[in-house]
Design an enzyme around this catalytic site. Structure first.
Site, short mmCIF file in Angstrom:
data_model
loop_
_atom_site.label_atom_id
_atom_site.label_comp_id
_atom_site.label_asym_id
_atom_site.label_seq_id
_atom_site.Cartn_x
_atom_site.Cartn_y
_atom_site.Cartn_z
N THR A 98 0.85 -1.19 0.00
CA THR A 98 0.00 0.00 0.00
C THR A 98 0.89 1.24 0.00
OG1 THR A 98 -1.95 1.02 1.03
CG2 THR A 98 -0.32 0.07 2.53
N ASN A 99 0.31 2.42 0.28
CA ASN A 99 1.09 3.66 0.27
C ASN A 99 0.69 4.51 1.47
OD1 ASN A 99 -1.25 5.36 -0.50
ND2 ASN A 99 -1.14 4.16 -2.40
N ARG A 100 1.28 5.70 1.57
CA ARG A 100 1.13 6.53 2.77
C ARG A 100 -0.09 7.44 2.78
NH1 ARG A 100 5.64 6.46 5.99
NH2 ARG A 100 7.60 5.80 5.01
#
Ligand code: CTP
Ligand code: CA
Length: 240
Positions: free
Chosen positions: A33-35
């Site tokens: 995933t990402n931030r």
């Protein structure tokens, strides 16, 4: 209208907002995933509802944000889920806002059982993961509108977070991205030095396909949402 009065300028309109990051599965227990926090998209959904719109929030991974009141929340995990949810919910929308942070790539193969290390303590499958490109959901929505699958009067808003480098400034990259995506409005955030991700404040520009450009001063994500909706609502009203 007195100062501070909430405009009801989206009364009778349908608004679809995507927010948060996508999760791309590797096996039943792992994902990439990402931030993205989801905060900007949630602020937009909440405010659009307060301004009178019927709102659908297509929500990916967030930092545990509470559902905004009077908003339909549709949960998605992957970019492919997001694409399907947007195709369904954006079809009859007046305004579509793509604030989600969509993973550019996903693992090419999703294992149906947990990837495990062998007797030597290693896993080839985990040492080298082959990735394939995800669809561009925003560009797909613009194409769908052109082909009649979305209302021709709908307004489509994209987001971009850019850093300047030797190849160009934040604005150069933002203008090129606006043209490439074909959306009506691009919210351009200047990132770097810890800005925009995992913080409550942003700064940048609003770029219009009509050539209009305005600065988005540093402010809370709620203040940013108000400015973004002002610009988007003006376009919604201009189309019909
Ligand atoms: N977006 C999308 N689908 C993707 C990637 C991005 O719909 N697969 C949308 C985002 O929601 C955002 C806009 O496109 O509204 C710009 O995202 P960004 O990641 O900046 O664009 P990319 O084309 O992926 O370019 P980059 O190489 O800079 O990541
Ligand atoms: Ca990207």
């Amino acid at each position: 209208e007195h100062p501070g009065a909430l405009r009801r300028d989206l009364e009778g309109r349908k608004v679809v907002v995507s927010a948060g990051g996508t999760k791309e599965a590797l096996d039943p227990v792992r994902y990439l995933t990402n931030r993205s926090s989801g905060k900007q998209g949630y602020a937009l959904a909440r405010l659009a509802a307060q301004r009178g719109a019927r709102v659908t929030l297509v929500a990916g991974n967030t930092v545990g944000l509470a559902d905004p009141s009077a908003v339909e929340v549709v949960r998605i995990a992957s970019a492919l889920d997001l694409q399907a949810a947007m195709a369904e919910h954006a079809a009859d929308a007046d305004l579509v806002i793509m604030a989600a942070a969509v993973a550019d790539y996903r693992p090419a193969d999703v294992a149906t059982t947990k990837l495990k290390k062998g007797a030597d303590g290693r896993s080839e499958a985990l040492e080298s993961i082959t990735m394939i490109e995800n669809p561009d959901v925003l560009a797909g929505l613009v194409a769908a509108r052109r082909e009649g699958a979305l209302r021709s009067e709908s307004v489509i808003v994209g987001f971009a977070a850019e850093t300047g480098d030797e190849g160009g400034t934040v604005l150069d990259y933002g203008r090129a991205k606006l043209r490439r995506k074909g959306c009506d409005l691009l919210v351009l955030n200047a990132v770097g030095d810890g800005r925009a991700f995992e913080v409550d404040e942003n700064s940048g520009w609003l770029l219009g396909a009509d050539g209009g450009e305005s600065a988005l001063p540093l402010g809370s994500k709620t203040a940013m949402a108000a400015r973004i909706l002002d610009a988007a609502a003006a376009r919604v009203h201009a189309t019909r």
